[in-house]
Design an enzyme around this catalytic site. Structure first.
Site, PDB file in Angstrom:
ATOM      1  CE  LYS A  43     -25.830  28.288   9.902  1.00 42.31           C
ATOM      2  NZ  LYS A  43     -26.092  28.909   8.610  1.00 42.31           N
ATOM      3  CG  ASP A  44     -21.753  26.334  13.008  1.00 38.91           C
ATOM      4  OD1 ASP A  44     -21.933  26.327  11.773  1.00 38.91           O
ATOM      5  OD2 ASP A  44     -21.708  27.369  13.689  1.00 38.91           O
ATOM      6  NE  ARG A  73     -28.012  26.506   4.105  1.00 38.11           N
ATOM      7  CZ  ARG A  73     -28.623  27.662   4.287  1.00 38.11           C
ATOM      8  NH1 ARG A  73     -29.813  27.882   3.750  1.00 38.11           N
ATOM      9  NH2 ARG A  73     -28.071  28.623   5.028  1.00 38.11           N
ATOM     10  NE  ARG A  74     -27.245  31.509   4.329  1.00 43.06           N
ATOM     11  CZ  ARG A  74     -26.530  31.706   5.427  1.00 43.06           C
ATOM     12  NH1 ARG A  74     -25.285  32.130   5.347  1.00 43.06           N
ATOM     13  NH2 ARG A  74     -27.058  31.483   6.601  1.00 43.06           N
ATOM     14  NE  ARG A 107     -14.853  31.609   6.580  1.00 42.04           N
ATOM     15  CZ  ARG A 107     -13.891  30.988   7.249  1.00 42.04           C
ATOM     16  NH1 ARG A 107     -12.916  30.407   6.612  1.00 42.04           N
ATOM     17  NH2 ARG A 107     -13.910  30.946   8.561  1.00 42.04           N
ATOM     18  NE  ARG A 114     -19.352  35.583   7.597  1.00 38.75           N
ATOM     19  CZ  ARG A 114     -19.809  34.440   7.149  1.00 38.75           C
ATOM     20  NH1 ARG A 114     -20.936  34.398   6.485  1.00 38.75           N
ATOM     21  NH2 ARG A 114     -19.163  33.336   7.388  1.00 38.75           N
ATOM     22  CB  CYS A 140     -21.365  22.601   7.254  1.00 35.22           C
ATOM     23  SG  CYS A 140     -19.615  22.927   7.204  1.00 35.22           S
TER      24      CYS A 140
HETATM   25  C1  DPM Z   1     -22.688  26.684   8.405  1.00 36.85           C
HETATM   26  C2  DPM Z   1     -22.936  27.473   7.254  1.00 36.85           C
HETATM   27  C3  DPM Z   1     -22.714  28.809   7.636  1.00 36.85           C
HETATM   28  C4  DPM Z   1     -22.335  28.801   9.027  1.00 36.85           C
HETATM   29  C5  DPM Z   1     -23.336  26.934   5.909  1.00 36.85           C
HETATM   30  C6  DPM Z   1     -24.799  27.204   5.559  1.00 36.85           C
HETATM   31  C7  DPM Z   1     -22.866  30.003   6.760  1.00 36.85           C
HETATM   32  C8  DPM Z   1     -21.617  30.406   6.066  1.00 36.85           C
HETATM   33  C9  DPM Z   1     -21.767  31.700   5.310  1.00 36.85           C
HETATM   34  C10 DPM Z   1     -22.782  25.232   8.523  1.00 36.85           C
HETATM   35  N1  DPM Z   1     -22.301  27.505   9.437  1.00 36.85           N
HETATM   36  O1  DPM Z   1     -25.576  27.816   6.289  1.00 36.85           O
HETATM   37  O2  DPM Z   1     -25.204  26.790   4.453  1.00 36.85           O
HETATM   38  O3  DPM Z   1     -22.798  32.373   5.406  1.00 36.85           O
HETATM   39  O4  DPM Z   1     -20.823  32.076   4.618  1.00 36.85           O
HETATM   40  C11 DPM Z   1     -23.067  30.147  11.046  1.00 36.85           C
HETATM   41  C12 DPM Z   1     -23.936  31.256  11.281  1.00 36.85           C
HETATM   42  C13 DPM Z   1     -24.727  30.923  12.390  1.00 36.85           C
HETATM   43  C14 DPM Z   1     -24.307  29.663  12.826  1.00 36.85           C
HETATM   44  C15 DPM Z   1     -23.994  32.518  10.500  1.00 36.85           C
HETATM   45  C16 DPM Z   1     -24.961  32.480   9.340  1.00 36.85           C
HETATM   46  C17 DPM Z   1     -25.804  31.741  13.093  1.00 36.85           C
HETATM   47  C18 DPM Z   1     -27.202  31.200  12.887  1.00 36.85           C
HETATM   48  C19 DPM Z   1     -27.555  29.956  13.685  1.00 36.85           C
HETATM   49  C20 DPM Z   1     -22.024  29.974   9.933  1.00 36.85           C
HETATM   50  N2  DPM Z   1     -23.285  29.256  12.017  1.00 36.85           N
HETATM   51  O5  DPM Z   1     -25.319  31.409   8.832  1.00 36.85           O
HETATM   52  O6  DPM Z   1     -25.388  33.579   8.914  1.00 36.85           O
HETATM   53  O7  DPM Z   1     -27.253  29.860  14.895  1.00 36.85           O
HETATM   54  O8  DPM Z   1     -28.171  29.074  13.099  1.00 36.85           O
END
Ligand code: DPM
Length: 345
Positions: free
Chosen positions: A82-83, A133-134, A151, A157, A247
């Site tokens: 997702k990143d 999104r959330r 952050r 966190r 993202c």
């Molecule tokens: C991206 C988002 C977030 C990450 C945006 C989204 C969450 C940011 C936040 C694109 N990357 O999800 O809408 O919660 O403030 C990220 C996480 C993981 C990969 C942590 C998470 C782990 C889960 C995975 C941060 N990137 O989302 O809780 O591997 O899919």
């Protein structure tokens, strides 16, 4: 002769766990090989005082890793899919997409909290998330809650939540996959179902990136592809790419592999969650079953020699069609307003 590969990884605990997971899978099939982890910092790791959605760089967590790939300092790098932006830099490909874990989001309450669900929290409770999104989807469902940025990597966190650092967060919303990989699954008190909060494109899956012409690395990585995850990921990424979302926009999906095909549900939200468009699209792979067409060498920067081009392009066009349905209904206006409002904040 021992073949040694260099593997680029972010330095966070989660990133290293994910990188070591990929290495362990490769070692299983290739016990004679050796892997060296090369830790690399990214913008997303260094800039911690600005909300993710405001840094304005899509490749937040990936760019420095790609530079190391380009400079031949590493042979492949492991990302949370997702990143990884939906358009890769030139000469880069996704060599492998591993089996997806639970793609849902979940709620983690502050240590000692007597609440277990978002619906139980008193009005005014602060929920930590930097994900538009959330917050957009949850604002629509829980208008009494207040959403604030949080952050830092997952360790930071959780510390901020439990120790009341910065804001007095009542709870965090995080991806189940990251939380479980960290070994914190028992802290999850509520799973968010797609009717409350659909997940991010690619969430829960790992993607391994390598150089386009590096045939031996591509051959090695392609053994790790997980067919269902790959087809869902291609459809989801095509959806996001067609919407031109990164993202930092409120775009979410819910995809299901049906055995013979794929169902993709996707939507866009205004920042306050009050406006939204949700649509779905189905595709069947039954007609393609293994028959005669060329194995795929390179498709949308994903190399998957063992899959048929027809199924990959069907998954891709499913995502494109879904995006087009939403664009026809005015998704562009919602997304442009969300971007403009977020830039102003
Ligand atoms: C991206 C988002 C977030 C990450 C945006 C989204 C969450 C940011 C936040 C694109 N990357 O999800 O809408 O919660 O403030 C990220 C996480 C993981 C990969 C942590 C998470 C782990 C889960 C995975 C941060 N990137 O989302 O809780 O591997 O899919």
């Amino acid at each position: 002769m021992v073949t040694k590969m260099r593997v680029g990884s972010r330095k966070s605990e989660l990133a290293l766990i994910q990188t070591n997971h990929v290495i362990a899978q490769l070692k299983k099939a290739n016990p004679e090989m050796e892997f060296e982890v090369v830790p690399i910092s990214t913008v997303g790791d260094k800039v911690l005082d600005v909300a993710l959605s405001k840094i304005g760089e899509k490749a937040l967590f990936t760019k420095e890793l790609e530079i190391a790939l380009h400079n031949n300092e590493v042979d492949f790098v492991v990302h949370s899919l997702k990143d990884l932006p939906t358009v890769l830099p030139e000469k880069m490909v996704i060599g492998s997409i591993l089996e997806r874990e639970d793609p849902r989001d979940a709620v983690i309450m502050k240590k000692g909290s007597t609440y277990t669900k978002l619906s139980e929290l008193p009005a005014g409770s602060i929920i930590g998330t930097s994900s538009l999104r959330r917050s957009a989807q949850l604002k629509a469902n829980y208008p009494g809650l207040v959403f604030r940025d949080v952050r830092g990597n997952l360790n930071t966190r959780l510390r901020k939540l439990d120790n009341g650092e910065g804001e007095d967060y009542a709870a965090l919303v995080l991806a189940v996959a990251g939380v479980s990989r960290m070994g914190w699954a028992e802290r999850i008190s509520e799973m968010l179902e797609p009717n409350q909060c659909m997940y991010a494109v690619g969430q829960g899956a790992l993607g391994v990136e390598c150089r386009e012409g590096d045939t031996s690395t591509i051959a090695l990585l392609s053994s790790l592809h997980h067919r269902e995850t790959l087809l869902r990921a291609i459809a989801e990424r095509a959806f996001l790419r067609t919407l031109e979302g990164g993202c930092s926009v409120p775009v979410a999906v819910n995809s299901k592999f049906t055995g013979t095909g794929l169902e993709l549900i996707g939507g866009v939200w205004s920042l306050d969650g009050k406006e939204s468009l949700v649509q779905n699209c189905q595709v069947s792979f039954a007609d393609f079953g293994g028959c005669g067409d060329e194995p795929t060498r390179c498709y949308v920067a994903i190399t998957a020699p063992q899959l048929q081009t027809a199924e990959l392009s069907a998954a891709e066009s499913c995502g494109q069609q879904l995006a087009q349905k939403l664009l026809d209904e005015g998704a562009e206006k919602i997304l442009a307003a969300a971007k403009a409002e977020n830039d102003k904040k």
